[in-house]
Design a protein around this motif. Sequence first.
Motif, mmCIF file in Angstrom:
data_model
loop_
_atom_site.group_PDB
_atom_site.id
_atom_site.type_symbol
_atom_site.label_atom_id
_atom_site.label_comp_id
_atom_site.label_asym_id
_atom_site.label_seq_id
_atom_site.Cartn_x
_atom_site.Cartn_y
_atom_site.Cartn_z
ATOM 1 N N THR A 8 37.377 39.611 45.386
ATOM 2 C CA THR A 8 37.236 38.236 45.559
ATOM 3 C C THR A 8 36.043 37.823 45.970
ATOM 4 O O THR A 8 35.342 37.882 46.996
ATOM 5 N N GLU B 263 39.027 40.162 41.008
ATOM 6 C CA GLU B 263 40.524 39.369 40.444
ATOM 7 C C GLU B 263 40.233 38.021 40.724
ATOM 8 O O GLU B 263 41.085 37.433 39.984
ATOM 9 N N GLU B 264 39.353 37.687 41.377
ATOM 10 C CA GLU B 264 39.030 36.326 41.794
ATOM 11 C C GLU B 264 37.527 35.767 41.941
ATOM 12 O O GLU B 264 36.949 36.447 42.746
ATOM 13 N N HIS C 140 35.232 32.245 42.178
ATOM 14 C CA HIS C 140 34.831 30.931 42.525
ATOM 15 C C HIS C 140 33.599 30.315 42.405
ATOM 16 O O HIS C 140 32.797 30.898 43.384
ATOM 17 N N LYS D 66 42.277 37.434 37.458
ATOM 18 C CA LYS D 66 43.404 36.756 37.605
ATOM 19 C C LYS D 66 43.036 35.203 37.892
ATOM 20 O O LYS D 66 43.935 34.177 37.614
ATOM 21 N N THR D 67 41.809 34.891 38.531
ATOM 22 C CA THR D 67 41.519 33.478 38.832
ATOM 23 C C THR D 67 40.189 33.254 38.642
ATOM 24 O O THR D 67 39.394 34.205 39.248
#
Length: 298
Positions: free
Chosen positions: A201, A228-229, A231, A255-256
């Motif tokens: 992340t 997986e993530e 931002h 996933k994100t």
Amino acid sequence: MKNLSIRKFHATNCKFQNNQTSVILQALKGMSTLTTINLSNSNLTEDVAGILAEVIKSNSKLEEILLFGASFTTSSGIILQALITISSLNVLDLGNNGLTAAMATDLADVIKSNTSLEQIGLGGNQFGSSAVVIAQALKELSSLKTLIFNGNNITGVIAKDLSDVIKSNRNLETLDLGNNNLGSSAVVIAQALKELSRLKTLIFNGNNITGVIAEDLADVIKSNRNLEELHLFNNNLGSSAVVIAQALKELSRLKTLIFNGNNITGVIAKDLSDVIKSNRNLETLDLGNNNLGSSAVV
């Protein structure tokens, strides 16, 4: 008689504001089996904070202390001084407590006395440039897996120290440096992140990084295939986001992906469609506020 078998105490979203409720905390003093205290989002008055400090001092085996949003700003010194007395912490969350620059030195001492820390949450405080002291303490750790440092208005002053923290903690899996206005100095951090390989992340939104850092971020993505993530919203990446999207195509476990507010227009549409195709486990995709126009059909 105290129940000496209690290992984990959770009292989230509670209001410890009077003698009646604080009696519960007093019962925890000297409980030798206690390893976890979770008072997140509880309203701790100064009197209650004093009792909590005594509980901490009397339980030398504490491993997890979670005080996220516990509203103890006015009595933070009391709690931090108590935390300095223990050395067994693995998890510490003091996020969203309005801690200021005045607390930086005490917090650094807490970190130094707990060298086995694996997770630390310090987001949503007000450390500013004094965060340098905290980052220098974090450099002494080597087992960190999670570091939450978002929303501290640290700007670029701390970039070099943060990059050293990353380099000394090769097992980092979660890193949140969002909303810190790092600007072009984020390049130094991204270059350190390229040395990691276990990131799952990465939260880097709201840092005004523009396109300067795009190549380095692409390399970070390529060296961390288990991401997986991710931002990256509100960074004004513009057309340089193409480089990042091309790197994202090499992932398969994403996933994100939060990519809104980057002024990317339709240039990146084809690359983003390939990212989607190569990440069949994608659960959350946010491309809002990007002026994709008719190219979004791709």
